[in-house]
Write a protein that holds these residues in place. Sequence first.
Motif, PDB file in Angstrom:
ATOM      1  N   ALA A  83      20.518 -10.507 -17.369  1.00 45.51           N
ATOM      2  CA  ALA A  83      19.288  -9.717 -17.322  1.00 45.51           C
ATOM      3  C   ALA A  83      18.195 -10.506 -16.608  1.00 45.51           C
ATOM      4  O   ALA A  83      18.005 -11.686 -16.866  1.00 45.51           O
ATOM      5  CB  ALA A  83      18.831  -9.369 -18.741  1.00 45.51           C
ATOM      6  N   PRO A  84      17.475  -9.863 -15.656  1.00 44.11           N
ATOM      7  CA  PRO A  84      16.355 -10.534 -15.002  1.00 44.11           C
ATOM      8  C   PRO A  84      15.344 -11.007 -16.058  1.00 44.11           C
ATOM      9  O   PRO A  84      15.217 -10.402 -17.116  1.00 44.11           O
ATOM     10  CB  PRO A  84      15.761  -9.438 -14.109  1.00 44.11           C
ATOM     11  N   PRO A  85      14.668 -12.118 -15.810  1.00 46.32           N
ATOM     12  CA  PRO A  85      14.579 -12.804 -14.517  1.00 46.32           C
ATOM     13  C   PRO A  85      15.647 -13.869 -14.283  1.00 46.32           C
ATOM     14  O   PRO A  85      15.536 -14.619 -13.321  1.00 46.32           O
ATOM     15  CB  PRO A  85      13.193 -13.451 -14.589  1.00 46.32           C
ATOM     16  N   LEU A  86      16.667 -13.973 -15.157  1.00 48.04           N
ATOM     17  CA  LEU A  86      17.704 -14.969 -14.933  1.00 48.04           C
ATOM     18  C   LEU A  86      18.417 -14.677 -13.613  1.00 48.04           C
ATOM     19  O   LEU A  86      18.922 -13.567 -13.420  1.00 48.04           O
ATOM     20  CB  LEU A  86      18.716 -14.961 -16.080  1.00 48.04           C
ATOM     21  N   PRO A  87      18.482 -15.641 -12.710  1.00 46.61           N
ATOM     22  CA  PRO A  87      19.130 -15.392 -11.412  1.00 46.61           C
ATOM     23  C   PRO A  87      20.635 -15.625 -11.478  1.00 46.61           C
ATOM     24  O   PRO A  87      21.133 -16.398 -12.292  1.00 46.61           O
ATOM     25  CB  PRO A  87      18.455 -16.418 -10.494  1.00 46.61           C
ATOM     26  N   MET A  95      13.756 -18.356  -2.686  1.00 48.35           N
ATOM     27  CA  MET A  95      15.186 -18.089  -2.726  1.00 48.35           C
ATOM     28  C   MET A  95      16.012 -19.350  -2.948  1.00 48.35           C
ATOM     29  O   MET A  95      17.068 -19.301  -3.582  1.00 48.35           O
ATOM     30  CB  MET A  95      15.625 -17.404  -1.430  1.00 48.35           C
ATOM     31  N   LEU A  96      15.555 -20.484  -2.456  1.00 42.47           N
ATOM     32  CA  LEU A  96      16.281 -21.734  -2.691  1.00 42.47           C
ATOM     33  C   LEU A  96      16.310 -22.058  -4.177  1.00 42.47           C
ATOM     34  O   LEU A  96      17.359 -22.447  -4.722  1.00 42.47           O
ATOM     35  CB  LEU A  96      15.633 -22.870  -1.898  1.00 42.47           C
ATOM     36  N   SER A  97      15.168 -21.907  -4.841  1.00 39.24           N
ATOM     37  CA  SER A  97      15.112 -22.185  -6.280  1.00 39.24           C
ATOM     38  C   SER A  97      16.012 -21.226  -7.049  1.00 39.24           C
ATOM     39  O   SER A  97      16.736 -21.632  -7.973  1.00 39.24           O
ATOM     40  CB  SER A  97      13.673 -22.074  -6.779  1.00 39.24           C
ATOM     41  N   GLN A  98      15.977 -19.953  -6.665  1.00 39.45           N
ATOM     42  CA  GLN A  98      16.823 -18.981  -7.346  1.00 39.45           C
ATOM     43  C   GLN A  98      18.303 -19.299  -7.139  1.00 39.45           C
ATOM     44  O   GLN A  98      19.125 -19.154  -8.057  1.00 39.45           O
ATOM     45  CB  GLN A  98      16.514 -17.583  -6.825  1.00 39.45           C
ATOM     46  N   LEU A  99      18.646 -19.752  -5.938  1.00 36.08           N
ATOM     47  CA  LEU A  99      20.038 -20.078  -5.653  1.00 36.08           C
ATOM     48  C   LEU A  99      20.500 -21.286  -6.466  1.00 36.08           C
ATOM     49  O   LEU A  99      21.620 -21.307  -6.993  1.00 36.08           O
ATOM     50  CB  LEU A  99      20.218 -20.341  -4.163  1.00 36.08           C
ATOM     51  N   LEU A 100      19.654 -22.293  -6.601  1.00 37.98           N
ATOM     52  CA  LEU A 100      20.009 -23.483  -7.379  1.00 37.98           C
ATOM     53  C   LEU A 100      20.219 -23.126  -8.849  1.00 37.98           C
ATOM     54  O   LEU A 100      21.158 -23.628  -9.492  1.00 37.98           O
ATOM     55  CB  LEU A 100      18.918 -24.545  -7.235  1.00 37.98           C
ATOM     56  N   TYR A 122      12.305 -20.487 -11.049  1.00 41.16           N
ATOM     57  CA  TYR A 122      13.019 -19.304 -10.547  1.00 41.16           C
ATOM     58  C   TYR A 122      12.285 -17.998 -10.866  1.00 41.16           C
ATOM     59  O   TYR A 122      12.463 -16.999 -10.171  1.00 41.16           O
ATOM     60  CB  TYR A 122      14.432 -19.252 -11.127  1.00 41.16           C
ATOM     61  N   ALA A 123      11.469 -17.990 -11.906  1.00 44.49           N
ATOM     62  CA  ALA A 123      10.763 -16.764 -12.294  1.00 44.49           C
ATOM     63  C   ALA A 123       9.349 -16.684 -11.742  1.00 44.49           C
ATOM     64  O   ALA A 123       8.660 -15.684 -11.954  1.00 44.49           O
ATOM     65  CB  ALA A 123      10.721 -16.650 -13.816  1.00 44.49           C
ATOM     66  N   GLN A 124       8.919 -17.715 -11.026  1.00 40.38           N
ATOM     67  CA  GLN A 124       7.539 -17.736 -10.521  1.00 40.38           C
ATOM     68  C   GLN A 124       7.425 -16.848  -9.284  1.00 40.38           C
ATOM     69  O   GLN A 124       8.046 -17.103  -8.257  1.00 40.38           O
ATOM     70  CB  GLN A 124       7.122 -19.167 -10.190  1.00 40.38           C
ATOM     71  N   ALA A 125       6.623 -15.796  -9.381  1.00 38.32           N
ATOM     72  CA  ALA A 125       6.415 -14.878  -8.262  1.00 38.32           C
ATOM     73  C   ALA A 125       5.046 -15.106  -7.642  1.00 38.32           C
ATOM     74  O   ALA A 125       4.096 -15.481  -8.329  1.00 38.32           O
ATOM     75  CB  ALA A 125       6.532 -13.434  -8.735  1.00 38.32           C
ATOM     76  N   ILE A 162      22.328 -30.626 -11.729  1.00 36.98           N
ATOM     77  CA  ILE A 162      20.972 -31.119 -11.442  1.00 36.98           C
ATOM     78  C   ILE A 162      20.101 -30.083 -10.748  1.00 36.98           C
ATOM     79  O   ILE A 162      18.913 -30.348 -10.510  1.00 36.98           O
ATOM     80  CB  ILE A 162      21.029 -32.397 -10.579  1.00 36.98           C
ATOM     81  N   GLY A 163      20.665 -28.907 -10.427  1.00 40.25           N
ATOM     82  CA  GLY A 163      19.931 -27.895  -9.666  1.00 40.25           C
ATOM     83  C   GLY A 163      18.552 -27.567 -10.209  1.00 40.25           C
ATOM     84  O   GLY A 163      17.560 -27.582  -9.468  1.00 40.25           O
ATOM     85  N   PRO A 164      18.418 -27.263 -11.506  1.00 40.85           N
ATOM     86  CA  PRO A 164      17.087 -26.906 -12.027  1.00 40.85           C
ATOM     87  C   PRO A 164      16.060 -28.024 -11.886  1.00 40.85           C
ATOM     88  O   PRO A 164      14.859 -27.749 -11.811  1.00 40.85           O
ATOM     89  CB  PRO A 164      17.376 -26.606 -13.503  1.00 40.85           C
ATOM     90  N   TRP A 165      16.499 -29.267 -11.839  1.00 36.73           N
ATOM     91  CA  TRP A 165      15.553 -30.388 -11.728  1.00 36.73           C
ATOM     92  C   TRP A 165      15.116 -30.638 -10.285  1.00 36.73           C
ATOM     93  O   TRP A 165      14.070 -31.225 -10.057  1.00 36.73           O
ATOM     94  CB  TRP A 165      16.177 -31.661 -12.303  1.00 36.73           C
ATOM     95  N   ILE A 166      15.929 -30.194  -9.329  1.00 39.92           N
ATOM     96  CA  ILE A 166      15.552 -30.410  -7.930  1.00 39.92           C
ATOM     97  C   ILE A 166      15.018 -29.136  -7.283  1.00 39.92           C
ATOM     98  O   ILE A 166      14.625 -29.158  -6.121  1.00 39.92           O
ATOM     99  CB  ILE A 166      16.748 -30.938  -7.119  1.00 39.92           C
TER     100      ILE A 166
END
Length: 296
Positions: free
Chosen positions: A241-245, A86-91, A59-62, A50-54
């Motif tokens: 490969a970035p931007p995939l965390p 960083m929380l979004s990238q970690l999820l 994750y790529a938004q700068a 469920i990480g991407p939904w919460i």
Amino acid sequence: MAVSMTAADAAPKAPKRRSQFSLAWRRYRRNWLAVAGLIWVILFLIVGIIGPWIAPENYAQANILYANQPPSAKFPFGTDGLGHDMLSQLLWSVQNALEIAFGATLVSFIIGVALGLWAGLRGGVTDMVIMRLVDFMFAFPTYFLNLILVVKFGRGMIPILMAIGITGWAGYARLIRSLVLGMRNGEMVEAARALGATQGHIARRYLLPNVVNSLLVALAFGIPGDLTVMAGLSVVGMGLAPPLPSFGNMIAQASNNVLGYPWLLYFPAGAFAITLLSFLFVADGLQEALNPKGGY
């Protein structure tokens, strides 16, 4: 009025027989580290699903206006040099790690079990060829082979999953082969052969059910190993490969700024370390619960 008592009533009742699962769970829960690890692994699986939904941000938004923000109410884990949350990238990293590590472990497991069963049952030249291939896989630095495959096929999810999966089967093959060798001349197997049972029937009916506990333990130890390989590829710039965390990408990028912005390293490295330890605790608990005599 006297109550008559039959012999059946007077006899003591036999204790209720516990199932194999309940006995294994009873042994498992005695290990508090294994229980704690299981709780974290369950949370890891839930977050991976469920990480991407919460996640509060993409994750790529700068957003340069919020670059290198320390942990706060708006950004609980802070931001990096480009303003990524960083929380979004970690999820998202948890989900990517879940997909690659579990997928790669499953690929290795299927290849290793199939080849190990074949070698153990057939013996002779087949066994010799497969075991020499196993020896080669152990002798050749698997990490370099992973790098070669990733360079050849790319840094996407599927190429990395397959690169890790098709290079990690040797341990499963050697384990299942050794277990099969110890059982293939047993009375049940010999009786099945005498009745004309095929090799496939013998493997499904008599061999696999007796080695499933050892295979589950090996599978549990394999997952943290593949997580480590995935992170190692990212550290040398050959992971997703970035931007995939991913855990490895976050740790590698944070290492350049750890003195000025330590939160960039603390959160991903801490989560990754706890996850690895939790899987190892679970695997150790399974080994004690399923194989109390020791060994796989």
